[in-house]
Design a protein around this motif. Structure first.
Motif, PDB file in Angstrom:
ATOM      1  N   SER B  46       1.298  -0.491   0.168  1.00 29.30           N
ATOM      2  CA  SER B  46      -0.290   0.291   0.398  1.00 29.30           C
ATOM      3  C   SER B  46       0.603   1.062   0.051  1.00 29.30           C
ATOM      4  O   SER B  46       0.726   2.117  -0.231  1.00 29.30           O
ATOM      5  N   GLN B  87      -8.560  -0.172  -1.124  1.00 27.06           N
ATOM      6  CA  GLN B  87      -8.651  -1.221  -0.046  1.00 27.06           C
ATOM      7  C   GLN B  87     -10.364  -1.265   0.596  1.00 27.06           C
ATOM      8  O   GLN B  87     -11.210  -2.026   0.929  1.00 27.06           O
ATOM      9  N   ASP B 173      -6.018  -1.188  -4.978  1.00 27.55           N
ATOM     10  CA  ASP B 173      -5.425  -1.451  -3.803  1.00 27.55           C
ATOM     11  C   ASP B 173      -6.083  -2.226  -2.411  1.00 27.55           C
ATOM     12  O   ASP B 173      -6.971  -1.516  -2.610  1.00 27.55           O
ATOM     13  N   GLU B 174      -6.312  -3.717  -3.142  1.00 27.79           N
ATOM     14  CA  GLU B 174      -6.836  -4.555  -2.467  1.00 27.79           C
ATOM     15  C   GLU B 174      -8.482  -4.634  -2.951  1.00 27.79           C
ATOM     16  O   GLU B 174      -8.927  -4.408  -1.977  1.00 27.79           O
TER      17      GLU B 174
HETATM   18 MG   LIG Z   1      -2.361  -2.653   2.120  1.00 26.33          MG
END
Ligand SMILES: [Mg+2]
Ligand SMILES: Nc1ncnc2c1ncn2[C@@H]1O[C@H](COP(=O)(O)OP(=O)(O)OP(=O)(O)O)[C@@H](O)[C@H]1O
Lengths: 311, 270
Positions: B46, B87, B173-174
């Motif tokens: 991240s 995320q 990001d995810e």
């Molecule tokens: Mg992360």
């Protein structure tokens, strides 16, 4: 009758305060203390300019502009110098007390004999109705009060409409979104620091506009006139929300105006029935506190009801 | 397209909480490439994406996007080149604004916002059509508050928002880590479709070995703030999720060895 008209006029004037507080409290999620100073600032600037012979509309708008600058200052403290939001408001509010005294050069400026929006609306009333007092349904009403009420209705409707249209523009939507989610707005290319500064300027501009009108309405500007006004604005916003609930933008704005009117009306009645004016701020604070606590109390009451009692 | 040269980032330097999150990362991503990043928790994935997005400035090194040296550009300025999905499914949208208003904000990503109406009839119907393509039944609810939607729905809309204007670089990001498996599948498929359709240069972090194997043309594994494994081309095409898990296991064992060695040193010298 004149009690009603007076309460409505004052309620309308203070609804601009409510709209300003709405901007900081509902859009940015916190109550900006700058409002207490900028309300007085608006009144002080307008009063000084009126005494200097300015056009009342120009003097009023200048008062609003001064408030917007004060709000922008708080915004700069928050966004550029990383001052905590509450502290930034306190700092500006405190400095404004001295600044307002400087501007006014004394603690009270009388406006009763100056040309102001009030004297102008008296002329307007005379022209419309042709007599200094008329009777409505058996009640005698001065055209001064009536003219003022009409002027305020038009004024507030105009400001609220412009605000509503603005909040639906690209810039206005960005402003609202920044209050809710600054990270998102950065990711979409908008400088959230600029938006916060701009939003606080707008909020305090409205509050100062209210102050400029208030000074003319009551016939004097007073360096103390802003004290307790944030709680007053909050009470109006909260009462307004109780009236309209969570509704689309247009309704919530109207709600804040209605909240202000209703609150002022209740206060006028309470004063009429013998409430000590000195207790007013205590009661205002009490209403705000109740409005914060009630929803939570209701919630826990409901969840208690859901859970069956253990034997 | 994306050139990262020697970036380092240490959080809380000189304190007991010091974290060397990035320790000299250099990467070059070609135009139109789809790069997937995996790595253990706290390995700096991240942080790497945030450095590219401009959430903070690196202590050292430079970042170029589409030929611009953006190393010192603030986050909001980089947004003209970068589209982003977080995320946390709630980070990408404003809950109190309507679905349509959120998308209208995204339709001006990286551009100046004036006093034009945020939503006109043309944009509304465009938004409705695009959202209909999600097959989530949201096209009739575009005036509802964004906050009334589920995390998966919001993440799908965030993806639409990030790509409404074609970004030079898409950072994911995810994007599905916080979603239930079904919504995760839906968002993953959607991401694949959009990236393929617009030929977007994409940089995606994932925890899912399935995703890591199935997506992209390049795979990078991060460990302790550095890329330690980097495959592309046929190697990437052939790689299977189990092999990636084995890589992680290998890492874990060498970590244990490191720890054992450190312990031994400590015992003999202290
Ligand atoms: Mg992360
Ligand atoms: N803003 C910050 N301040 C202090 N430390 C941070 C900050 N951001 C990240 N870190 C630290 O940097 C290290 C790398 O974090 P990062 O979030 O990049 O890991 P990650 O690879 O994304 O992990 P995960 O898989 O858990 O998302 C971690 O030790 C984390 O605690």
């Amino acid at each position: 009758m004149s009690l009603l008209i007076g309460a409505l006029s004052l309620g309308l004037i203070l609804s601009l305060l409510a709209l300003g507080v709405f901007m900081s409290f509902r859009v940015f999620g916190y109550a900006d203390l700058t409002a207490e100073g900028s309300l007085t600032l608006g009144g002080a600037v307008a009063a000084v300019l009126l005494v200097a012979g300015w056009q009342p509309v120009a003097a009023t708008l200048a008062g609003a502009l001064a408030g917007a600058l004060a709000g922008a200052f708080t915004g700069v403290l928050i966004t550029r110098f990383n001052v905590a939001r509450l502290l930034a408001g306190i700092l500006t509010m405190t400095s404004l007390y001295s600044i307002n005294l400087r501007i006014m050069a004394k603690s009270v400026i009388p406006l009763a004999n100056e040309r102001s929006l009030v004297s102008q609306s008296e002329h307007l009333g005379l022209r419309i109705f042709g007599a200094p007092a008329i009777s409505i349904a058996g009640w005698t009403v001065t055209v001064r009060d009536l003219g003022l009420l009409i002027l305020m209705v038009v004024f507030v409707a105009l400001v609220a409409a412009v605000l509503l249209v603005f909040l639906r523009t690209n810039l206005g939507a960005a402003l609202r979104a920044t209050g809710e989610n600054p990270q998102m707005m950065r990711a979409l290319g908008t400088d959230d620091r600029l938006m916060v500064t701009f939003g606080l300027a707008l909020s305090n501009g409205l509050v100062a506009l209210s102050g400029a009108l208030l000074a003319q309405y009551q016939g004097f500007a007073d360096v103390q006139m802003g004290i307790g006004m944030l709680a007053w604005g909050l009470a109006s916003v909260i009462i307004g929300e109780a009236l309209v609930g969570s509704a689309p933008m247009g309704f919530t704005l109207t709600g804040a105006v209605m909240g202000s009117l209703l609150f002022r009306l209740m206060v006028a009645l309470a004063l009429r029935w013998g409430l000590n004016p000195n207790d007013l701020k205590l009661i205002t604070a009490g209403i705000v506190l109740a409005a914060f606590l009630l929803p939570r109390a209701m919630e826990s009451f409901r969840s208690k009801k859901r859970m069956p009692a253990h034997a | 397209m994306l050139e990262i040269r020697g970036i380092r980032k240490t959080f809380n330097p000189g304190t007991p909480n010091e974290v060397r999150a990035l320790q000299g990362v250099s990467l070059s991503l070609p135009e139109g490439g789809f790069t997937v990043i995996i790595g253990t928790n706290g390995s700096g994935k991240s942080t790497l994406l945030n450095a590219v997005a401009g959430s903070f400035f690196p202590d050292e090194g430079t970042i170029h996007i589409a030929g611009n040296d953006v190393t010192h550009w603030p986050e909001h300025k980089r947004a003209s080149l970068v589209g982003r999905v977080f995320q946390d499914p709630f980070k990408g949208t404003a809950p109190g604004l309507s679905i349509a208003e959120n998308l209208a904000l995204a339709s001006l990503r990286g551009q100046s916002r004036g006093l034009g109406k945020a939503l006109n009839a043309g944009l509304r119907s465009q938004i409705r059509d695009t959202i209909a393509g999600l097959n989530m039944g949201l096209e009739d609810r575009i005036d509802n508050a964004m906050g009334s939607l589920s995390g998966g729905q919001r993440q799908a809309l965030t993806l639409l928002m990030a790509t409404w204007l074609k970004p030079r670089l898409l950072l994911l990001d995810e994007p599905t880590a916080a979603l239930d498996p079904k919504s995760a599948d839906k968002v993953t498929t959607l991401a694949g479709e959009i990236v393929a359709r617009d030929k977007l240069t994409t940089f995606m972090v994932t925890h899912s070995m399935q995703q890591a194997a199935a997506f992209g043309d390049r795979l990078i594994m991060m460990h302790r703030g550095q890329p330690i494994y980097d495959i592309s081309g046929d190697d990437k095409k052939r790689v299977r999720p189990v092999e990636l898990l084995e890589k992680f296991e290998e890492l874990r064992r060498s970590e244990l060895l490191d720890e054992a060695a450190a312990e031994m040193l400590e015992r003999s010298y202290v």
